[in-house]
Design an enzyme around this catalytic site. Structure first.
Site, mmCIF file in Angstrom:
data_model
loop_
_atom_site.group_PDB
_atom_site.id
_atom_site.type_symbol
_atom_site.label_atom_id
_atom_site.label_comp_id
_atom_site.label_asym_id
_atom_site.label_seq_id
_atom_site.Cartn_x
_atom_site.Cartn_y
_atom_site.Cartn_z
ATOM 1 N N ASP A 67 0.850 -1.195 0.000
ATOM 2 C CA ASP A 67 0.000 0.000 0.000
ATOM 3 C C ASP A 67 0.883 1.243 0.000
ATOM 4 O OD1 ASP A 67 0.981 0.136 2.621
ATOM 5 O OD2 ASP A 67 -0.843 -0.676 3.492
ATOM 6 N N ASN A 134 -8.233 -2.892 13.989
ATOM 7 C CA ASN A 134 -9.625 -3.164 13.574
ATOM 8 C C ASN A 134 -9.687 -4.300 12.556
ATOM 9 O OD1 ASN A 134 -8.594 -2.010 11.282
ATOM 10 N ND2 ASN A 134 -9.970 -0.247 11.235
ATOM 11 N N HIS A 136 -7.904 -4.559 9.798
ATOM 12 C CA HIS A 136 -7.594 -4.232 8.404
ATOM 13 C C HIS A 136 -6.332 -4.957 7.920
ATOM 14 C CE1 HIS A 136 -5.220 -0.408 9.745
ATOM 15 N NE2 HIS A 136 -4.377 -1.379 9.512
ATOM 16 N N GLU A 141 -9.914 -1.586 4.927
ATOM 17 C CA GLU A 141 -10.563 -1.362 6.209
ATOM 18 C C GLU A 141 -11.811 -2.252 6.317
ATOM 19 O OE1 GLU A 141 -9.125 0.293 8.413
ATOM 20 O OE2 GLU A 141 -8.356 2.241 7.767
HETATM 21 P P1 PGA Z 1 1.708 -2.217 12.536
HETATM 22 O O1 PGA Z 1 0.495 -1.952 11.585
HETATM 23 O O2 PGA Z 1 2.530 -3.281 11.892
HETATM 24 O O3 PGA Z 1 2.416 -0.909 12.606
HETATM 25 O O4 PGA Z 1 1.154 -2.666 13.857
HETATM 26 C C1 PGA Z 1 -0.230 -2.998 11.066
HETATM 27 C C2 PGA Z 1 -1.393 -2.438 10.299
HETATM 28 O O5 PGA Z 1 -1.986 -1.461 10.757
HETATM 29 O O6 PGA Z 1 -1.718 -3.004 9.250
#
Ligand code: PGA
Length: 240
Positions: A67, A134, A136, A141
């Site tokens: 992304d 959440n 995602h 999302e």
């Molecule tokens: P993080 O993020 O690896 O910084 O915990 C994961 C995400 O939000 O997809």
């Protein structure tokens, strides 16, 4: 979904890296999709060490960024592209032409995303994913369709808030471009990675909760070759 739980974060890192090196040895042309974020940081550091010492090579592989954040300066170090370069790609022998990334600043994002899906072609051999609080995946999302393509998305408030740790400023991105759930679910192999106590709740929901769009990660339970790698803290609620 195969569940692999490790007593320590270092055992979690060593197992992921050892399997990753193995995949590259077996299939040097491995087509991978990789996330930025905090989760894979130490995994990338270990893979960088492996590449520097010559025990693994990326020279015939390809990498797609999962992304990219929109609305940031071109040189913002928090961009996914820059993070992947700094944490992994600068240290490995991947040819620069084999690194594919999303550019949120193109005038025609729709077309850019379609071209990205075309470049992904018949799918990834291996996809590494972190998980949001959440559920995602990438920037897919809750509510994202399981057949969603690469596209522009609006980030949820909690995602914006938790992204603050990636940036040295308060101009937090509100949107981004993401590989869609269609390509996630079509990947030949998926590794969902989680470490730390903050992820324990969403990991329990992902493993035991309802399968559906309200928790995108739960959709991986229907994937034929998905492994969930958790350290003791992230897997703490899976014990009973
Ligand atoms: P993080 O993020 O690896 O910084 O915990 C994961 C995400 O939000 O997809």
């Amino acid at each position: 979904m195969n569940l692999l739980r490790f007593d320590s974060e270092s055992a979690w890192i060593e197992c992921v890296c050892s399997l990753w090196r193995d995949r590259l040895h077996t299939n040097p042309g491995l087509k991978m999709c990789l996330p930025s974020g905090t989760t894979p940081t130490r995994i990338y550091a270990e893979m960088s060490r492996s590449a520097r010492t010559g025990i693994v090579s990326f020279d015939r592989a390809s990498v797609f960024a999962l992304d990219e954040f929109g609305g940031l300066a071109l040189d913002d170090p928090g961009r996914t592209k820059h993070t992947l370069e700094r944490q992994l790609l600068d240290a490995v022998d991947l040819p620069s032409s084999a690194f594919h990334f999303l550019d949120p600043d193109v005038p025609d994002a729709l077309r850019h995303c379609r071209d990205y899906d075309d470049a992904i072609g018949d799918g990834f051999d291996l996809m590494l994913l972190g998980i949001g609080l959440n559920g995602h995946l990438g920037m897919n999302e809750p509510g994202s369709a399981s057949d969603s393509p690469t596209r522009r998305v609006t980030l949820h408030g909690t995602t914006v808030e938790s992204s603050a740790r990636y940036f040295a400023h308060q101009n937090l991105p509100q949107w981004g471009l993401t590989v869609g759930l269609k390509a996630v679910l079509a990947s030949k192999e998926v590794w969902l990675l989680a470490n730390g106590a903050a992820k324990a709740g969403v990991i329990e929901q992902t493993v035991r909760g309802e399968i559906g769009p309200s928790n995108p990660a739960s959709l991986l339970r229907r994937h034929p070759n998905c492994s969930l790698f958790v350290d003791a803290e992230a897997g703490a609620l899976l014990l009973d």
